[in-house]
Design an enzyme around this catalytic site. Sequence first.
Site, PDB file in Angstrom:
ATOM      1  N   ASP A   7      44.179  41.220  38.685  1.00 26.83           N
ATOM      2  CA  ASP A   7      42.791  41.677  38.805  1.00 26.83           C
ATOM      3  C   ASP A   7      42.715  42.445  40.117  1.00 26.83           C
ATOM      4  O   ASP A   7      42.603  41.846  41.186  1.00 26.83           O
ATOM      5  CB  ASP A   7      41.831  40.490  38.814  1.00 26.83           C
ATOM      6  CG  ASP A   7      40.382  40.919  38.982  1.00 26.83           C
ATOM      7  OD1 ASP A   7      40.008  41.978  38.438  1.00 26.83           O
ATOM      8  OD2 ASP A   7      39.627  40.203  39.666  1.00 26.83           O
ATOM      9  N   GLU A  66      43.848  45.094  34.853  1.00 29.23           N
ATOM     10  CA  GLU A  66      42.542  45.593  34.423  1.00 29.23           C
ATOM     11  C   GLU A  66      42.424  47.086  34.692  1.00 29.23           C
ATOM     12  O   GLU A  66      42.837  47.580  35.735  1.00 29.23           O
ATOM     13  CB  GLU A  66      41.421  44.848  35.148  1.00 29.23           C
ATOM     14  CG  GLU A  66      40.045  45.162  34.610  1.00 29.23           C
ATOM     15  CD  GLU A  66      38.966  44.262  35.175  1.00 29.23           C
ATOM     16  OE1 GLU A  66      37.792  44.615  34.999  1.00 29.23           O
ATOM     17  OE2 GLU A  66      39.288  43.225  35.779  1.00 29.23           O
ATOM     18  N   ASP A 138      38.521  35.691  41.067  1.00 34.24           N
ATOM     19  CA  ASP A 138      39.584  36.702  41.011  1.00 34.24           C
ATOM     20  C   ASP A 138      40.815  36.159  40.288  1.00 34.24           C
ATOM     21  O   ASP A 138      41.422  36.851  39.468  1.00 34.24           O
ATOM     22  CB  ASP A 138      39.951  37.171  42.421  1.00 34.24           C
ATOM     23  CG  ASP A 138      38.780  37.856  43.112  1.00 34.24           C
ATOM     24  OD1 ASP A 138      38.274  38.853  42.565  1.00 34.24           O
ATOM     25  OD2 ASP A 138      38.365  37.391  44.187  1.00 34.24           O
TER      26      ASP A 138
END
EC number: 3.1.21.10
Length: 180
Positions: A7, A66, A138
Site C-alpha cells: 500500500d 495499489e 496501512d
Amino acid sequence: MRILGIDPGLRVTGFGVIDVSGHQLAYVASGVIKTPTADLPTRLGTIYDGVSTLIREHTPDQAAIEKVFVNVNPQSTLLLGQARGAAICGLVSGGLPVAEYTALQLKQAVVGYGRATKEQMQEMVAQLLSLSGRPGTDAADALGMAICHAHGGNTLNTLGGIAPALAKKGLRVRRGRLVG
C-alpha cells in the site's frame, strides 16, 4: 505461493506478506515502511530500500500493489505516484512479477463491497487471516492487496486482458464481472 502486498505512500508505505496454498491463506508478516522527514529523493530511496529488504527477508513469489487514484490535489497525486514508482522499482529489481489493482477492486475482493470503509477492511483482513486483532490501516490495505491477488486478482486481470475480444461479442467487463 508467497505474496507481498504493498500500500504505497510517501510518509508511510504499508506491507503485508501472506502464504497461499490452494484456498488457504496464512499470515506471514505485516507492517509499515516509514520515511524520514527529508527531501523527496531520500524518502523515495527509503521506500526502495525497505521493499528490497522485505524481499530478501520474506522471499515472496509475487507482488501486488495499489494503483494510483487521481486526488483532488494534483501535487499529492504526483507524490503518491513517485512513492509507488519507488516501491515498484524495488519489487521489479527483486525479480517479482507485479500485479496492480485499484482501491475499488481491492475492497470488492476483500470485503465484497467496493466502497468499504477502512474499519471494514481491517476487520475482514483480520478474519480472513485469523488474526487476534485488527492490523493498522496501512498494513491492512497491504494485506488486503495480497489477499485480492490471491483470491480474485488473477481473474480480474484475465477479464481485463480479454476485454477487447469480449467487446466484439457484445460483452464487457464491469467492476471485475462479465456482463452482457
